[in-house]
Design a protein around this motif. Structure first.
Motif, PDB file in Angstrom:
ATOM      1  N   PRO A  92      14.363   1.423  22.641  1.00  0.00           N
ATOM      2  CA  PRO A  92      14.480   1.876  21.170  1.00  0.00           C
ATOM      3  C   PRO A  92      15.575   1.311  20.444  1.00  0.00           C
ATOM      4  O   PRO A  92      16.618   0.811  21.013  1.00  0.00           O
ATOM      5  N   PHE A  93      15.338   1.524  19.200  1.00  0.00           N
ATOM      6  CA  PHE A  93      16.311   0.745  17.938  1.00  0.00           C
ATOM      7  C   PHE A  93      16.140   1.866  16.835  1.00  0.00           C
ATOM      8  O   PHE A  93      15.371   2.605  16.672  1.00  0.00           O
ATOM      9  N   THR A  94      17.079   1.688  15.837  1.00  0.00           N
ATOM     10  CA  THR A  94      16.954   2.571  14.522  1.00  0.00           C
ATOM     11  C   THR A  94      16.148   1.845  13.737  1.00  0.00           C
ATOM     12  O   THR A  94      15.819   2.619  12.683  1.00  0.00           O
ATOM     13  N   SER A  95      15.666   0.701  13.835  1.00  0.00           N
ATOM     14  CA  SER A  95      15.015  -0.023  12.741  1.00  0.00           C
ATOM     15  C   SER A  95      14.574  -1.386  13.060  1.00  0.00           C
ATOM     16  O   SER A  95      15.030  -1.992  14.280  1.00  0.00           O
ATOM     17  N   ALA A  96      13.417  -1.960  12.654  1.00  0.00           N
ATOM     18  CA  ALA A  96      13.190  -3.091  13.135  1.00  0.00           C
ATOM     19  C   ALA A  96      14.179  -4.029  12.798  1.00  0.00           C
ATOM     20  O   ALA A  96      14.235  -5.230  13.565  1.00  0.00           O
ATOM     21  N   LEU A  97      14.789  -4.034  11.829  1.00  0.00           N
ATOM     22  CA  LEU A  97      15.896  -4.778  11.390  1.00  0.00           C
ATOM     23  C   LEU A  97      16.982  -4.833  12.407  1.00  0.00           C
ATOM     24  O   LEU A  97      17.434  -5.889  12.800  1.00  0.00           O
ATOM     25  N   HIS A  98      17.237  -3.696  12.809  1.00  0.00           N
ATOM     26  CA  HIS A  98      18.129  -3.276  13.581  1.00  0.00           C
ATOM     27  C   HIS A  98      17.788  -4.374  15.120  1.00  0.00           C
ATOM     28  O   HIS A  98      18.737  -5.046  15.575  1.00  0.00           O
ATOM     29  N   ALA A  99      16.502  -4.054  15.630  1.00  0.00           N
ATOM     30  CA  ALA A  99      16.293  -4.855  16.611  1.00  0.00           C
ATOM     31  C   ALA A  99      16.188  -6.251  16.457  1.00  0.00           C
ATOM     32  O   ALA A  99      16.721  -7.022  17.417  1.00  0.00           O
ATOM     33  N   LEU A 100      15.845  -6.774  15.179  1.00  0.00           N
ATOM     34  CA  LEU A 100      15.993  -8.298  14.885  1.00  0.00           C
ATOM     35  C   LEU A 100      17.308  -8.610  15.130  1.00  0.00           C
ATOM     36  O   LEU A 100      17.614  -9.739  15.667  1.00  0.00           O
ATOM     37  N   GLU A 101      18.336  -7.942  14.550  1.00  0.00           N
ATOM     38  CA  GLU A 101      19.689  -8.553  14.568  1.00  0.00           C
ATOM     39  C   GLU A 101      20.084  -8.541  15.884  1.00  0.00           C
ATOM     40  O   GLU A 101      20.923  -9.416  16.450  1.00  0.00           O
ATOM     41  N   VAL A 102      19.755  -7.595  16.883  1.00  0.00           N
ATOM     42  CA  VAL A 102      20.294  -7.361  18.299  1.00  0.00           C
ATOM     43  C   VAL A 102      19.642  -8.583  18.960  1.00  0.00           C
ATOM     44  O   VAL A 102      20.394  -9.216  19.729  1.00  0.00           O
ATOM     45  N   ALA A 103      18.505  -9.092  18.749  1.00  0.00           N
ATOM     46  CA  ALA A 103      18.031 -10.024  19.420  1.00  0.00           C
ATOM     47  C   ALA A 103      18.725 -11.448  19.073  1.00  0.00           C
ATOM     48  O   ALA A 103      18.996 -12.177  19.837  1.00  0.00           O
ATOM     49  N   LEU A 104      18.690 -11.509  17.638  1.00  0.00           N
ATOM     50  CA  LEU A 104      19.688 -12.766  17.188  1.00  0.00           C
ATOM     51  C   LEU A 104      20.888 -13.063  17.853  1.00  0.00           C
ATOM     52  O   LEU A 104      21.261 -14.061  18.342  1.00  0.00           O
ATOM     53  N   TRP A 105      21.738 -11.946  17.773  1.00  0.00           N
ATOM     54  CA  TRP A 105      22.818 -11.962  18.317  1.00  0.00           C
ATOM     55  C   TRP A 105      23.053 -12.460  19.751  1.00  0.00           C
ATOM     56  O   TRP A 105      24.035 -12.963  20.310  1.00  0.00           O
ATOM     57  N   ASN A 106      22.125 -11.870  20.549  1.00  0.00           N
ATOM     58  CA  ASN A 106      22.011 -12.173  22.081  1.00  0.00           C
ATOM     59  C   ASN A 106      21.430 -13.357  22.701  1.00  0.00           C
ATOM     60  O   ASN A 106      21.355 -13.537  23.651  1.00  0.00           O
ATOM     61  N   THR A 107      20.657 -13.893  21.780  1.00  0.00           N
ATOM     62  CA  THR A 107      19.982 -15.057  22.140  1.00  0.00           C
ATOM     63  C   THR A 107      20.224 -16.468  21.488  1.00  0.00           C
ATOM     64  O   THR A 107      19.699 -17.381  21.746  1.00  0.00           O
ATOM     65  N   THR A 108      21.124 -16.329  20.348  1.00  0.00           N
ATOM     66  CA  THR A 108      21.589 -17.455  19.650  1.00  0.00           C
ATOM     67  C   THR A 108      22.725 -17.504  19.221  1.00  0.00           C
ATOM     68  O   THR A 108      23.482 -16.594  19.467  1.00  0.00           O
ATOM     69  N   GLU A 109      23.484 -18.798  19.060  1.00  0.00           N
ATOM     70  CA  GLU A 109      24.778 -18.780  18.630  1.00  0.00           C
ATOM     71  C   GLU A 109      24.904 -19.350  17.095  1.00  0.00           C
ATOM     72  O   GLU A 109      23.725 -19.770  16.316  1.00  0.00           O
ATOM     73  N   ARG A 110      25.879 -19.204  16.518  1.00  0.00           N
ATOM     74  CA  ARG A 110      26.198 -19.562  15.068  1.00  0.00           C
ATOM     75  C   ARG A 110      25.658 -20.984  14.947  1.00  0.00           C
ATOM     76  O   ARG A 110      26.030 -21.902  15.725  1.00  0.00           O
ATOM     77  N   GLY A 111      24.837 -21.279  13.999  1.00  0.00           N
ATOM     78  CA  GLY A 111      24.404 -22.731  13.610  1.00  0.00           C
ATOM     79  C   GLY A 111      23.277 -22.925  14.143  1.00  0.00           C
ATOM     80  O   GLY A 111      22.480 -23.735  13.869  1.00  0.00           O
ATOM     81  N   ASP A 112      22.676 -22.025  15.047  1.00  0.00           N
ATOM     82  CA  ASP A 112      21.443 -22.146  15.725  1.00  0.00           C
ATOM     83  C   ASP A 112      20.566 -21.889  14.594  1.00  0.00           C
ATOM     84  O   ASP A 112      20.359 -21.074  13.579  1.00  0.00           O
ATOM     85  N   GLY A 113      19.098 -22.500  14.432  1.00  0.00           N
ATOM     86  CA  GLY A 113      18.065 -22.585  13.706  1.00  0.00           C
ATOM     87  C   GLY A 113      17.045 -21.534  13.785  1.00  0.00           C
ATOM     88  O   GLY A 113      16.652 -21.353  14.925  1.00  0.00           O
TER      89      GLY A 113
END
Length: 394
Positions: A92-113
């Protein structure tokens, strides 16, 4: 608010303007809002009754458990689209954007495309920028808004980690076909990329369109797919702040397991109740909405063809959004068009608030997005104002 004699949903402007949400309060009383993706129709009565029950009971404490969303979402997807997601992989998440941001933070690093098919829902672009990731544009073909496999392949480099997909597509209303989806699967497999697919518009289809979740479109997505889901668009309950993500990606599941639970957020009790009710008891209302937005789409199509043929427009296959190209409007006037951001011009000169096209990335200059999920009268008034302003500009 109610249904018209033909069974279509409707709403009065008086009722719409009585609301305190952003759509009808951001601009002055002389402006007709057609920007933010809220429908003007009341949400389903069962949802309102379920939430009212909480209020009448004074039941605003903790619960119900957000874990109840997983089986409800799985049932919903199976009933609507023939896909039975693994309940153990739903979070569960509070919004699709919330889920997206959590996914990006946990699977990528700064500068990744992060690949995006532009124009695209602009908060996705903001999420990429705010996280320090690198936006990789893969523009859709303006002649039909098709995905170009060769262009996608050429966009990938050694630092590309994610393809962000949006199907049905916001803002163009495309439902991508099997060949386009296969091209995404092919690139994702060969370059070992995670695919995050936003499918919250999947039920708002027009006749002839069929939405198939990416999870059942191609076996090459297995193990590398995050599907974002919510009742927010289909049932007009975005303010309840509730969404889910089906995570078929072991590294992200492991990262979430190691992440403090409160950092992941949690939907409210009202959001959970409203969403559960929408997914289990509101199919008839959804069908009425589908008929209504198709009627409004067809109304817009007729009016533009008759009264504003210089506006570039392709009837969407899904959503209640129209992507309007004003670059050929008043082509004989100095400069032509209504400028790089027609929404700004129309807000000032027509008293109509559309979404600003340039914010959607490549392909947004000279374009604006219009929300037609409203009454026949409000939509006619909106079109009348746009047509009158174009005539005056010319």
């Amino acid at each position: 608010m109610g249904a018209s004699a033909d069974g279509l949903l409707t709403v009065s402007e008086e009722r719409a303007r009585a609301r305190v949400g952003i759509k009808w309060t951001k601009h002055g009383v002389d402006v007709i809002p057609s920007f933010v993706a809220d429908m003007d129709f009341d949400p389903p009565q069962p949802v309102l009754d379920a939430i009212r029950g909480h209020v009448d009971r004074g039941d605003l404490g903790y619960g119900p458990f957000s874990a109840e969303l997983a089986p409800a979402y799985a049932d919903w997807q199976e009933r609507q689209h023939g896909w039975r997601p693994d309940e153990r992989q739903i979070r569960p998440f509070t919004s699709a954007l919330h889920a997206l941001e959590v996914a990006l933070w946990n699977t990528t690093e700064r500068g990744d495309g992060i690949v995006v098919f532009t124009p695209i829902y602009y908060p996705f672009l903001d999420a990429i920028a705010d996280s320090g990731r690198r936006r990789v544009d893969c523009p859709l073909d303006p002649d039909g808004w098709r995905l170009d496999p060769a262009r996608l392949e050429s966009a990938i480099d050694a630092t590309t980690k994610v393809i962000l997909f949006c199907n049905p597509h916001n803002p163009t209303g495309r439902v991508f076909d099997a060949a386009e989806i296969a091209a995404v699967a092919d690139v994702a497999e060969r370059h070992n990329l995670l695919v995050i697919t936003d499918e919250i518009w999947g039920e708002l289809l027009h006749p002839g369109a069929v939405h198939r979740p990416l999870a059942i479109c191609d076996e090459r997505f297995a193990g590398r797919l995050v599907t974002l889901g919510s009742a927010s668009k289909t049932f007009n309950i975005a303010g309840l702040r509730t969404a889910v993500a089906h995570i078929d990606h072991e590294p992200l599941l492991s990262a979430l397991a190691a992440m403090a639970s409160h950092q992941q957020g949690s939907p409210s009790s009202l959001g959970i109740t409203g969403t559960l009710t929408a997914w289990t008891d509101c199919d008839d209302w959804m069908r009425a909405v589908q008929r209504t937005i198709t009627a409004r789409r067809d109304q817009l199509t007729r009016r533009l063809a008759a009264d504003a043929p210089t506006i570039g427009y392709r009837a969407p296959e899904a959503t209640y959004l129209a992507w309007l190209d004003f670059t050929d409007v008043a082509a004989g006037a100095a400069g032509g068009g209504l400028g790089d951001d027609p929404a700004e011009y129309l807000l000032e000169h027509a008293g109509v608030a559309l979404s600003n096209g340039p914010k959607f990335g490549t392909g947004g200059v000279g374009v604006a997005r219009l929300n037609f999920a409203t009454s026949e009268q409000i939509l006619d008034d909106t079109i009348d104002r746009i047509v009158h302003t174009i005539d005056q500009h010319d």
